[in-house]
Design a protein around this motif. Structure first.
Motif, PDB file in Angstrom:
ATOM      1  N   VAL A 221       0.857  -1.184   0.000  1.00  8.62           N
ATOM      2  CA  VAL A 221       0.000   0.000   0.000  1.00  8.62           C
ATOM      3  C   VAL A 221       0.892   1.232   0.000  1.00  8.62           C
ATOM      4  CG1 VAL A 221      -1.761   1.325   1.251  1.00  8.62           C
ATOM      5  CG2 VAL A 221      -1.834  -1.183   1.281  1.00  8.62           C
ATOM      6  N   LEU A 222       0.693   2.121  -0.969  1.00  6.60           N
ATOM      7  CA  LEU A 222       1.400   3.390  -0.936  1.00  6.60           C
ATOM      8  C   LEU A 222       0.878   4.223   0.226  1.00  6.60           C
ATOM      9  CD1 LEU A 222       1.623   4.516  -4.676  1.00  6.60           C
ATOM     10  CD2 LEU A 222       3.416   3.513  -3.265  1.00  6.60           C
ATOM     11  N   LEU A 223       1.776   4.915   0.892  1.00  4.19           N
ATOM     12  CA  LEU A 223       1.367   5.736   2.027  1.00  4.19           C
ATOM     13  C   LEU A 223       0.358   6.797   1.600  1.00  4.19           C
ATOM     14  CD1 LEU A 223       1.555   6.384   4.968  1.00  4.19           C
ATOM     15  CD2 LEU A 223       3.689   7.599   4.553  1.00  4.19           C
ATOM     16  N   ARG A 224       0.565   7.372   0.431  1.00  5.30           N
ATOM     17  CA  ARG A 224      -0.373   8.364  -0.088  1.00  5.30           C
ATOM     18  C   ARG A 224      -1.771   7.765  -0.271  1.00  5.30           C
ATOM     19  NH1 ARG A 224       2.489  10.178  -4.351  1.00  5.30           N
ATOM     20  NH2 ARG A 224       1.708   8.531  -5.666  1.00  5.30           N
ATOM     21  N   THR A 225      -1.835   6.534  -0.760  1.00  2.68           N
ATOM     22  CA  THR A 225      -3.117   5.851  -0.922  1.00  2.68           C
ATOM     23  C   THR A 225      -3.772   5.604   0.425  1.00  2.68           C
ATOM     24  OG1 THR A 225      -2.329   4.765  -2.938  1.00  2.68           O
ATOM     25  CG2 THR A 225      -4.225   3.776  -1.838  1.00  2.68           C
ATOM     26  N   ALA A 226      -2.979   5.233   1.418  1.00  4.70           N
ATOM     27  CA  ALA A 226      -3.516   5.003   2.757  1.00  4.70           C
ATOM     28  C   ALA A 226      -4.137   6.278   3.330  1.00  4.70           C
ATOM     29  CB  ALA A 226      -2.414   4.486   3.682  1.00  4.70           C
ATOM     30  N   ILE A 227      -3.490   7.417   3.091  1.00  3.75           N
ATOM     31  CA  ILE A 227      -4.013   8.698   3.579  1.00  3.75           C
ATOM     32  C   ILE A 227      -5.337   9.026   2.895  1.00  3.75           C
ATOM     33  CG2 ILE A 227      -3.586  11.178   3.732  1.00  3.75           C
ATOM     34  CD1 ILE A 227      -0.557  10.491   3.806  1.00  3.75           C
ATOM     35  N   ALA A 228      -5.368   8.908   1.565  1.00 10.78           N
ATOM     36  CA  ALA A 228      -6.584   9.235   0.812  1.00 10.78           C
ATOM     37  C   ALA A 228      -7.728   8.304   1.199  1.00 10.78           C
ATOM     38  CB  ALA A 228      -6.307   9.142  -0.679  1.00 10.78           C
ATOM     39  N   ASP A 229      -7.447   7.012   1.322  1.00 10.24           N
ATOM     40  CA  ASP A 229      -8.487   6.048   1.684  1.00 10.24           C
ATOM     41  C   ASP A 229      -9.039   6.321   3.083  1.00 10.24           C
ATOM     42  OD1 ASP A 229      -8.191   4.818  -0.745  1.00 10.24           O
ATOM     43  OD2 ASP A 229      -7.080   3.083   0.023  1.00 10.24           O
ATOM     44  N   HIS A 230      -8.158   6.719   4.000  1.00  7.63           N
ATOM     45  CA  HIS A 230      -8.598   7.008   5.367  1.00  7.63           C
ATOM     46  C   HIS A 230      -9.540   8.207   5.404  1.00  7.63           C
ATOM     47  CE1 HIS A 230      -8.443   7.188   9.734  1.00  7.63           C
ATOM     48  NE2 HIS A 230      -8.128   8.472   9.648  1.00  7.63           N
ATOM     49  N   ILE A 231      -9.217   9.236   4.636  1.00  4.49           N
ATOM     50  CA  ILE A 231     -10.073  10.424   4.600  1.00  4.49           C
ATOM     51  C   ILE A 231     -11.421  10.086   3.965  1.00  4.49           C
ATOM     52  CG2 ILE A 231     -10.301  12.766   3.685  1.00  4.49           C
ATOM     53  CD1 ILE A 231      -7.251  13.011   3.887  1.00  4.49           C
ATOM     54  N   ARG A 232     -11.413   9.278   2.911  1.00  6.70           N
ATOM     55  CA  ARG A 232     -12.673   8.844   2.300  1.00  6.70           C
ATOM     56  C   ARG A 232     -13.525   8.071   3.305  1.00  6.70           C
ATOM     57  NH1 ARG A 232      -9.184   7.330  -2.241  1.00  6.70           N
ATOM     58  NH2 ARG A 232      -9.507   8.752  -4.018  1.00  6.70           N
ATOM     59  N   ALA A 233     -12.871   7.207   4.097  1.00 11.18           N
ATOM     60  CA  ALA A 233     -13.599   6.410   5.096  1.00 11.18           C
ATOM     61  C   ALA A 233     -14.203   7.298   6.175  1.00 11.18           C
ATOM     62  CB  ALA A 233     -12.662   5.371   5.718  1.00 11.18           C
ATOM     63  N   LEU A 234     -13.460   8.325   6.596  1.00  7.09           N
ATOM     64  CA  LEU A 234     -14.004   9.264   7.587  1.00  7.09           C
ATOM     65  C   LEU A 234     -15.258   9.935   7.048  1.00  7.09           C
ATOM     66  CD1 LEU A 234     -10.753  11.028   8.907  1.00  7.09           C
ATOM     67  CD2 LEU A 234     -12.190   9.404  10.158  1.00  7.09           C
ATOM     68  N   THR A 235     -15.209  10.364   5.806  1.00 10.73           N
ATOM     69  CA  THR A 235     -16.345  11.041   5.186  1.00 10.73           C
ATOM     70  C   THR A 235     -17.550  10.098   5.091  1.00 10.73           C
ATOM     71  OG1 THR A 235     -14.845  12.436   3.905  1.00 10.73           O
ATOM     72  CG2 THR A 235     -17.117  12.277   3.117  1.00 10.73           C
ATOM     73  N   LYS A 236     -17.306   8.851   4.735  1.00 13.35           N
ATOM     74  CA  LYS A 236     -18.383   7.870   4.631  1.00 13.35           C
ATOM     75  C   LYS A 236     -19.059   7.659   5.981  1.00 13.35           C
ATOM     76  CE  LYS A 236     -19.351   3.274   2.751  1.00 13.35           C
ATOM     77  NZ  LYS A 236     -18.767   2.060   2.100  1.00 13.35           N
ATOM     78  N   GLU A 237     -18.285   7.789   7.059  1.00 11.92           N
ATOM     79  CA  GLU A 237     -18.828   7.632   8.408  1.00 11.92           C
ATOM     80  C   GLU A 237     -19.404   8.927   8.958  1.00 11.92           C
ATOM     81  OE1 GLU A 237     -15.574   6.173  10.696  1.00 11.92           O
ATOM     82  OE2 GLU A 237     -15.339   4.339   9.509  1.00 11.92           O
ATOM     83  N   GLY A 238     -19.384   9.984   8.135  1.00 13.25           N
ATOM     84  CA  GLY A 238     -19.909  11.272   8.567  1.00 13.25           C
ATOM     85  C   GLY A 238     -18.973  12.026   9.498  1.00 13.25           C
ATOM     86  N   LYS A 239     -17.676  11.707   9.438  1.00 10.91           N
ATOM     87  CA  LYS A 239     -16.692  12.330  10.322  1.00 10.91           C
ATOM     88  C   LYS A 239     -15.824  13.316   9.547  1.00 10.91           C
ATOM     89  CE  LYS A 239     -16.344   8.237  13.304  1.00 10.91           C
ATOM     90  NZ  LYS A 239     -15.413   7.186  13.817  1.00 10.91           N
ATOM     91  N   ALA A 240     -15.357  14.332  10.236  1.00 12.65           N
ATOM     92  CA  ALA A 240     -14.477  15.326   9.633  1.00 12.65           C
ATOM     93  C   ALA A 240     -13.020  14.885   9.766  1.00 12.65           C
ATOM     94  CB  ALA A 240     -14.683  16.679  10.296  1.00 12.65           C
ATOM     95  N   VAL A 241     -12.164  15.561   9.049  1.00 13.90           N
ATOM     96  CA  VAL A 241     -10.714  15.316   9.111  1.00 13.90           C
ATOM     97  C   VAL A 241     -10.155  16.177  10.227  1.00 13.90           C
ATOM     98  CG1 VAL A 241      -8.541  15.404   7.837  1.00 13.90           C
ATOM     99  CG2 VAL A 241     -10.674  14.860   6.638  1.00 13.90           C
TER     100      VAL A 241
END
Length: 251
Positions: A221-241
């Motif tokens: 997993v590229l670290l950049r991909t991990a960051i982007a995926d984590h932010i997408r997951a937060l948004t899906k859960e209705g959470k802010a960054v």
């Protein structure tokens, strides 16, 4: 007699030729005319080249404008513990644990490994590329007690936070009261601690040379991909960054 008479003119001729040799050749430089052209805003655009580039430019621009989430306040990096380094180091642990199917108690990210902060407002994929422009892979190191001790000695010099741990710094810049997952760290304990980290740091980058003796486990997993995926997951859960300084480094 004929032979001896013949030698005299030949020897004389050789002497004459030797005395008439040219001086050493000195080349005369002849340079081609200057053909390079400086490229700048005043340079007219080549329509043919622009037409070739346009589809790729438009595609990349569209991808970079994708909004992944929203940050109520800016996540910035700063000397010592910072919201941004906490945010990235924490998500490294979570993604590495998911990839390997086991707990990863520690995560490391230096301020030098983060190139830009995340501004308040929409967080785009382009923002993540600015934060992490490198092709660094997320890896896991299995560190024995002495190497973990070296990690905290390194961290204490700059009061760098380590995800999953807390420690204090003595007056002479040494770590003390190290706790990993709320448990006191024992350098003599016969075990290893998994550390989520970039392959760059794992290979001794940013002067973390004490890691070079360890063999990293890949996550693919590229670290950049991990960051982007984590932010997408937060948004899906209705959470802010969001992230904050939590006192991981005690004064």
């Amino acid at each position: 007699m004929r032979l001896s008479c013949f030698r005299v003119p030949v020897l004389g001729l050789l002497t004459l030729l030797g005395s008439c040799q040219r001086a050493a050749y000195v080349p005369k430089a002849s340079f081609a005319p200057v053909t390079s052209q400086p490229v700048g805003k005043t340079q007219p655009e080549d329509p043919a080249v622009a037409a070739i580039i346009a589809p790729y430019h438009d595609k990349v621009t569209s991808q970079m404008q994708e909004v992944l989430g929203t940050a109520p306040v800016a996540l910035v990096k700063a000397p010592g513990e910072s919201p941004l380094s906490n945010f990235v180091a924490d998500l490294q642990r979570a993604r590495a644990s998911q990839a390997l199917g086991q707990p990863v108690p520690l995560g490391v990210m230096t301020n030098g490994g983060l190139r830009a902060g995340l501004a308040a407002g929409p967080v785009t994929l382009g923002s993540v590329f600015e934060l992490m422009p490198f092709e660094n892979e997320l890896v896991v190191l299995d560190a024995p007690g002495p190497v973990v001790q070296q990690l905290f000695e390194f961290a204490a010099k700059v009061k760098m936070a380590v995800s999953g741990a807390t420690y204090a710094v003595t007056f002479d810049g040494l770590p003390k009261d190290i706790r990993i997952g709320d448990q006191p760290f024992d350098i003599n304990q016969d075990r290893t601690w998994a550390i989520a980290i970039s392959d760059y740091l794992a290979d001794g980058g940013d002067n973390m040379v004490f890691f070079k003796t360890l063999t990293p486990r890949p996550t693919n997993v590229l670290l950049r991909t991990a960051i982007a995926d984590h932010i997408r997951a937060l948004t899906k859960e209705g959470k802010a960054v969001t992230a904050k300084v939590e006192g991981r480094v005690k004064q």
